[in-house]
Design a protein around this motif. Structure first.
Motif, mmCIF file in Angstrom:
data_model
loop_
_atom_site.group_PDB
_atom_site.id
_atom_site.type_symbol
_atom_site.label_atom_id
_atom_site.label_comp_id
_atom_site.label_asym_id
_atom_site.label_seq_id
_atom_site.Cartn_x
_atom_site.Cartn_y
_atom_site.Cartn_z
ATOM 1 N N GLY A 180 -6.846 6.554 8.873
ATOM 2 C CA GLY A 180 -6.875 7.658 7.721
ATOM 3 C C GLY A 180 -5.511 8.212 7.596
ATOM 4 N N ILE A 181 -4.820 7.491 8.164
ATOM 5 C CA ILE A 181 -3.097 7.888 8.084
ATOM 6 C C ILE A 181 -2.489 7.065 6.897
ATOM 7 N N ASP A 182 -1.808 8.087 6.081
ATOM 8 C CA ASP A 182 -1.299 7.747 4.713
ATOM 9 C C ASP A 182 -0.212 7.007 4.996
ATOM 10 N N ARG A 195 0.724 -1.178 0.026
ATOM 11 C CA ARG A 195 -0.104 0.014 -0.007
ATOM 12 C C ARG A 195 0.717 1.332 -0.147
ATOM 13 N N ALA A 217 3.094 9.084 4.746
ATOM 14 C CA ALA A 217 3.126 9.518 5.994
ATOM 15 C C ALA A 217 4.241 8.887 6.955
ATOM 16 N N GLY A 265 2.154 5.046 0.358
ATOM 17 C CA GLY A 265 1.681 5.857 1.190
ATOM 18 C C GLY A 265 3.013 6.826 1.485
ATOM 19 N N ALA A 271 -4.339 1.289 8.673
ATOM 20 C CA ALA A 271 -4.119 2.597 7.797
ATOM 21 C C ALA A 271 -5.480 3.079 7.562
ATOM 22 N N GLU A 272 -6.383 2.223 6.807
ATOM 23 C CA GLU A 272 -7.733 2.602 6.228
ATOM 24 C C GLU A 272 -8.430 3.121 7.684
ATOM 25 N N THR A 330 9.366 8.747 4.205
ATOM 26 C CA THR A 330 8.507 8.857 5.210
ATOM 27 C C THR A 330 9.027 9.569 6.310
ATOM 28 N N GLU A 378 2.483 3.705 4.334
ATOM 29 C CA GLU A 378 3.079 2.854 3.465
ATOM 30 C C GLU A 378 3.328 1.508 4.053
#
Lengths: 410, 337
Positions: B241-243, B216, B220, B218, B237-238, B267, B245
């Motif tokens: 809501g934190i982006d 995934r 952050a 991301g 993560a979902e 990150t 990876e």
């Protein structure tokens, strides 16, 4: 309190400790030639008594007698004597070399030479031994170069194992000699796996596992027997009962079983007990067991009754735990002397030729040592490279090891 | 391409390997006629015969010990330990023998064998069916340790493992066998048939050992995970809501440090997650490596989420299992740092 009184723990003790008079009165030794030689396809349950007796060929007059005799031509027996003398001379030199600081460690097989030397001669090319550290006779009788063995012992620049393994833990695939681990019992079950592989592939090779009396207590011994039994693996499972596992007498590992060979019975594996100091008996039994394996009749368990004359290793002092004279009192005698007397009796050897060959083999071993020492000994001369330490952990060096090797500056 | 569960993908990998190489043999407890307690070897005995797929006595040291002998002979055994929790009787054979055979014999003998075992929790298996012993293997020089997280990788990695010339520990997260369990234990699990990674190529293909993958993308924070925790990390993560990876390590050793380092450098934050107990877990190694390679870009302490340092419990399964709630907390902490 129970009506039977308190319980007590039984801890077996050997017949003699330092200061005691050696006593092997409980070792029952049948006369040579008195044990039957069954056909190799005999059902195991019909030969259960072979696990409790001792198959012997050479009698006290140096004659080969009984149904297990007459299988080895004089020329082969002479070669057997030479092999054993070479092993003994090799051990003596390497013991001295260790005392001189040329290596860290050595293990002799003094008194047990007949077992490995005679067994090796019953194998065929392509067969594989899974030895312990006291079967140097397999290599020497198999014609492996003494210099290569010494290079390994000295961990020098020509060490075939590049300094990675403790002295005497040889590996020689070309000579049917599996890499010695140094862990006890682990390789017994690997021998069974190797033999299973030969059967899976439909090949004709067989394997031989080796273990000492003490290590039969390891769970891997029992795993080996159950797998060998279940899959009728073409393997000979050898137990060298030399009476002592470092300081622990064989009764600690054997427990209530009459003999080590008898362990085979619970697995339905034919089990034979043989005079390990009798080259002709060892060879005859080895041939019998190897033929069984080759004919797809399955595994055989063989117990060699012998005595560890020397210390366990150069780090051991047997005078601390067994009578000094125990070795002399050992009732099965010395394997070299016994085969020598037999060959003299046959008119193919003499005291003079024996002395002459002893001198020759001494020179051969000394020459090999000189050559090996040109490549260095443990603390002087040529050494395996530091780079070699990082190689061969995997087929290809992974990134983390590459980083570590660079950090080490090689 | 075909739709496969992880069990089917693992079975297919062995079928492909056995078809291509007559030296591949498969054995273990209940593996032959019945096809394994998780059915991973179902049908192999019928297809390849009893000398290439067979039942063994209940003796893990016997299974691995004979496999080492066979591998030294020239076969490529792929053996099953029924649960990773049962591997300990074979540990001596793995550590002292398989791992060191090439090294100690200077290549005279090698042990190209694969040891498969179901790992991890989430099935109410208690302490004898839930452990994650990967760190006991990554600590051993000479072994490679692989943990797939989906059917595609399971097949590609297992074929690569069987074809590899070194001994491989292949840990199969049993909670993933039938679907991508994400740690929300009170919600239904999507079956692999509805997941893109349940699409598996037919026939021979490999996923290279030693290569991680960004599961995934991301910006952050980097999450390092493997096995079941890959799906848990994505769920966390979902949920937050934190982006994040999420990197799926796939092979723990050799480790793909390059992919890890590249992500953490971007990150500046990192959370390491695994099911196994915390202390001396594989996460400790990951944290040390990130500290060595990325210290000056780190904006927060590296977080660790792991199983508690207790034996794996039964009734308290979901208090023990490091689910998306705990991983989410660690993500928030990393972002606050």
């Amino acid at each position: 309190m129970s009506e039977h009184g308190p319980l007590s723990l039984h801890v077996p003790e050997p017949e003699g400790r330092p200061g005691d008079k050696p006593d092997f009165g409980d070792v029952v030794i049948p006369a040579a030639g008195t044990v039957a030689r069954p056909p190799v396809d005999v059902p195991p349950e019909e030969i259960r008594e072979l696990a409790y007796t001792i198959i012997r060929v050479l009698n006290r007059h140096g004659e080969a007698v009984g149904p297990w005799a007459g299988l080895l031509p004089d020329g082969d027996a002479l070669q057997g004597l030479r092999d054993m003398m070479k092993v003994r001379a090799f051990d003596a030199r390497m013991l001295t070399a260790q005392r001189q600081g040329k290596t860290s460690f050595y293990m002799q097989c003094l008194g047990e030479e007949a077992i490995a030397c005679a067994f090796q001669k019953a194998l065929s090319p392509g067969d594989m031994n899974f030895p312990t550290y006291r079967q140097q006779g397999l290599l020497i009788a198999g014609g492996y170069p003494l210099v290569a063995m010494m290079n390994q012992i000295f961990s020098n620049e020509a060490d075939p194992l590049t300094g990675r393994q403790l002295p005497v833990m040889y590996s020689a695939r070309s000579h049917g000699f599996f890499s010695i681990s140094g862990n006890l019992g682990t390789q017994y079950v690997q021998a069974v796996g190797w033999a299973m592989a030969s059967a899976i592939k439909g090949d004709t090779r067989i394997a031989a596992g080796w273990i000492g009396d003490g290590a039969t207590a390891e769970s891997d011994f029992h795993a080996a027997l159950v797998f060998a039994s279940t899959y009728r693996a073409p393997v000979v499972l050898n137990i060298v009962n030399n009476q002592w596992a470092i300081s622990t007498f064989q009764g600690i590992a054997r427990g209530g079983a009459g003999t080590f060979a008898a362990r085979g019975h619970g697995f339905g594996i034919p089990a034979l007990r043989v005079d390990g100091n009798d080259y002709l008996a060892v060879h005859a039994v080895a041939r019998w067991a190897i033929e069984r394996a080759r004919r797809n009749l399955g595994p055989t368990l063989v117990e060699y009754v012998t005595y560890r004359v020397a210390a366990h290793s150069t780090s051991d002092d047997p005078s601390a735990y067994r009578p000094k004279e125990e070795s002399d009192a050992w009732p099965l005698g010395d394997p070299v002397e016994r085969l020598k007397n037999y060959l003299i009796g046959r008119g193919v050897w003499s005291q003079d030729r024996h002395a002459q060959y002893a001198a020759e083999v001494e020179s051969e071993v000394l020459a090999a040592q000189k050559e090996a020492e040109r490549h260095g000994t443990l603390h002087s001369g040529g050494k395996p490279s530091m780079r070699a330490m990082f190689e061969g952990v995997y087929k290809e060096m992974p990134p983390h090891l590459v980083r570590q090797r660079r950090k080490a500056g090689v | 391409m075909a739709r496969m569960s992880m069990i089917e993908a693992i079975r297919d990998a062995m079928t492909v390997a056995m078809t291509r190489d007559p030296g591949v043999v498969v054995f273990g407890e209940d593996v032959g006629y019945f096809g394994g307690v998780f059915r991973c070897t179902q049908g192999l005995q019928q297809k390849f015969g009893a000398s290439r797929c067979f039942d063994t006595p209940i003796s893990e040291s016997g299974i691995v010990g004979t496999a080492i002998g066979m591998a030294a002979y020239g076969l490529r055994p792929c053996v099953e330990i029924q649960f990773a929790d049962y591997v300990y009787p074979a540990y001596d054979q793995i550590v002292s023998e398989a791992a060191r055979l090439r090294y100690r014999s200077n290549g005279d003998f090698t042990a190209p064998l694969t040891i498969r075992m179901p790992t991890g929790g989430g099935i109410f298996g208690g302490q004898t069916h839930s452990q994650s012993p990967e760190a006991l293997f990554t600590h051993v020089a000479g072994l490679k340790t692989v943990v797939p997280s989906n059917p595609y990788d399971a097949k590609g990695l297992l074929i690569a493992a069987i074809e590899d010339d070194d001994p491989i520990i292949f840990l199969e997260p049993k909670r993933l066998y039938n679907g991508p369990f994400d740690g929300w234990h009170d919600r239904p699990v999507t079956p692999w048939s509805k997941h893109p990674l349940g699409e598996v190529p037919e026939g021979h293909f490999t996923v290279p050992l030693g290569k991680a993958i960004v599961r995934r993308p991301g910006a952050a924070v980097t999450v390092l995970a493997y096995g079941t925790m890959v799906h848990v990390a994505i769920a966390a993560a979902e949920a937050t809501g934190i982006d994040a990876e999420v990197i799926d390590l796939r092979t723990l050793l050799p480790l793909d440090l390059e992919t890890i380092e590249a992500s953490v450098r971007r990150t500046g934050r990192c959370v390491v997650v695994h099911e196994a107990t915390l202390t001396s877990g594989f996460g400790a190694e990951l944290v040390a490596l990130i500290q060595e390679t990325c210290f000056y870009v780190l904006e927060a302490p590296i977080g660790r989420v792991a199983g508690w340092d207790t034996p794996y419990p039964h009734a308290q399964e979901w208090d023990y299992f490091p689910g998306p709630g705990r991983v989410g907390d660690a993500l928030r902490e990393a972002m606050a740092g």
